[in-house]
Design an enzyme around this catalytic site. Sequence first.
Site, mmCIF file in Angstrom:
data_model
loop_
_atom_site.group_PDB
_atom_site.id
_atom_site.type_symbol
_atom_site.label_atom_id
_atom_site.label_comp_id
_atom_site.label_asym_id
_atom_site.label_seq_id
_atom_site.Cartn_x
_atom_site.Cartn_y
_atom_site.Cartn_z
ATOM 1 N N ASP A 419 19.562 -7.633 8.023
ATOM 2 C CA ASP A 419 20.757 -8.361 7.625
ATOM 3 C C ASP A 419 21.379 -7.592 6.455
ATOM 4 O O ASP A 419 20.732 -6.733 5.859
ATOM 5 C CB ASP A 419 20.366 -9.780 7.205
ATOM 6 C CG ASP A 419 21.526 -10.555 6.616
ATOM 7 O OD1 ASP A 419 22.602 -10.552 7.228
ATOM 8 O OD2 ASP A 419 21.350 -11.129 5.530
ATOM 9 N N ASP A 610 17.464 -12.998 4.997
ATOM 10 C CA ASP A 610 17.222 -13.904 3.873
ATOM 11 C C ASP A 610 17.987 -15.210 3.961
ATOM 12 O O ASP A 610 17.801 -16.091 3.119
ATOM 13 C CB ASP A 610 17.595 -13.213 2.551
ATOM 14 C CG ASP A 610 19.104 -13.176 2.343
ATOM 15 O OD1 ASP A 610 19.825 -12.920 3.332
ATOM 16 O OD2 ASP A 610 19.553 -13.410 1.215
#
Length: 722
Positions: A419, A610
């Site tokens: 990400d 996250d």
Amino acid sequence: MAKVTVSVLEMSCVVCAANVERAALEVEGVAHASVNFAANTLTLDFDPNITDLLEVQKAIQAAGYDIVIADNSVDEQQSEVNSYRRRRRQLIAAWALAIPVMAISMTPAGDSLFGKLICALLAACALVVAGGDFFRRAFAMLRKRTAGMDSLVALSTATAWAFSTVILICPDFFGATNVYFDSAVMIIAFVVTGNFLEARAKASTSSAIRDLMNLQPPVATVIHPDGHESDTPIAQIVVGNHIRIRPGNKIPVDGVIINGESYVDESMLTGESLSQPKQTGDYVYAGTINGSGSMIVAVDKPINATLLSQIVDTVREAQGSKAPVQKIADTVSKYFAAVVVCIALATFAIWLAVGGSSLLPNAIICAVSVLVIACPCALGLATPTAITVGIGKAAENHILIKDASALEKIGKVSLVVFDKTGTITEGRPTIISMRRNPDTTDDAMGVLLAMERRSEHPLAATICRHLEMQEIDETPISAFSVVYGKGVVADCAGTRYWAGSEPFANEMGVTVDRRNFVAGTTVYFGKTGTLLASITFADKIKDTAIAAIDQLRRMGIRVVMLTGDNRESAETVAADASFTEYYANMLPDDKDRYIKSKQAEGRTVAMVGDGINDSQALARADVSVAMGSGTDIAIETAMMTLTSSDLRTLPQAIQLSRRTMRIVRQNLFWAFIYNIIGIPVAAGILFPALQILLDPAWASAAMALSSITVVANSLRLKTITK
């Protein structure tokens, strides 16, 4: 369901571990039981409304073992110390009895009736005092219709002692004069010695747990309501207590500073070498180290629920889990003892068939040697010792692994998907541009403030702070909702307002003007068909990201970045972080489909993220890795958490996995080879050509050495520095 990990006592082989699991599962209300033989732990999932640990303990005691039900780590450590002392007493007793027997047997006195009687009595004492546990557990296994190392030791020593006793009483019965009391007592001595050394070596495999537990001081200075202070054991600290933290002391609790300020070393949690400034209202964690200031902290979590306790529990549970590769050893060990007994009987029968009663002593000696030398311990220790050390080593390097399968799988990864925000970047973006339409009122911006205060998006808090600095007041809203992966919507005075990404703005009927586009992440705010404002963020690349990505490439691993941000923002970050492959405007479903497509191509995929929007992709990946600074749902979904912001810990985890699995394969190889070679030699295969028979005492020494060798090989993982 309650989940708990407890220490197990009295186990001597992997079959014992299986027996403990079976005994626990027989208790009503226990849904899952897993024993880590290397760490001597039992992990239980049970319904506390149906049963409790005392019932489980009774069932395990009935099977010949025991578990430690401790109120705190001090009680548990004391139980382990008591168990160690008991093993040491058995070791001393075994050699105190074995040495006189060997001394008598090696002198002319050993051939006399009196000498043989003394040896018989001393050997009997050794079997009862030093070897009594083997017989007790062997009988317990027999009642459960199982067998293990204890069964083999009990059967072999009892056979040697009984055969020798019959010869002593009736020397003409077998037509033999040699007795083997020395073999019986030396078997006990070597096996007890091997178990003692093995237990010490196994204790080293779990040193990471003890090191983590020792980070929390045993006492805390409690400030009582009347103002006086006292040093109180940690187990007695409760939520609401006020604790004084003196300069240089370890912080014993999780809580909020209510008085004082200082710098706190949080490197044990974050890996950050610089101490962090703390003042009234800030949060501190157990195990961190106070600097030069004095503080008073209000406890807001029970001692068993601190972040340090959660880390310890995570590591303990992971060490107690089983890697897929362990299934091989478990399957073989399940039938190992029964097969060995059959081989011993076959050895006895073949010797008699070849030589008749004249070779009866040889038949007895070879059968006993087979029983002694064949031990499932090395096979049972091959995988869990390496896994236990590997997971502990990972914890030392700020890598929390939740399951042994994750440690095995991460080394096989061929594609790592990252990400962007909070993973490649710092995750603390700053606003570099806020554009308001001329006719956008403060009341309208107050609607944005109200929506962002209710949002869990990582950028929401930054937007709120910026608007508050502009003295924007919150405007009351209703019907607030989150459009997953896109943005938020709310109603105010009959008007629908929205905030989110560019695709979401397009869905709301707004075409974004990109003529004066600023690279970065942009949040658009408007009402139906009208753009009211746009806020652009810039997020700094993590200093360690480039090094980590380069290291992964050098390891032959493909790296890809997937982000929900716009293409321009993705391009900027990809260029700075050296990504050659990246995809922008990726919704959670898009990330999920991308990973699924790569798995269909045969790739083993790791996902690093996250945020809440990463949870779907994390669940899909073969190995899921969460950043410790991320959301709770991402951390909960992930198999592995990087508690440090240093992305270089990811290639470290992969390297550690590869080294761990290499040692597992070495252990399994030598465990199998040991038995493949040792059993035929013990059976007397060398006798026809070389006239060599393996004495049972030396067979027991070889058996003990095999287990110690496997554990020592696993402990090599502790020497890895990075």
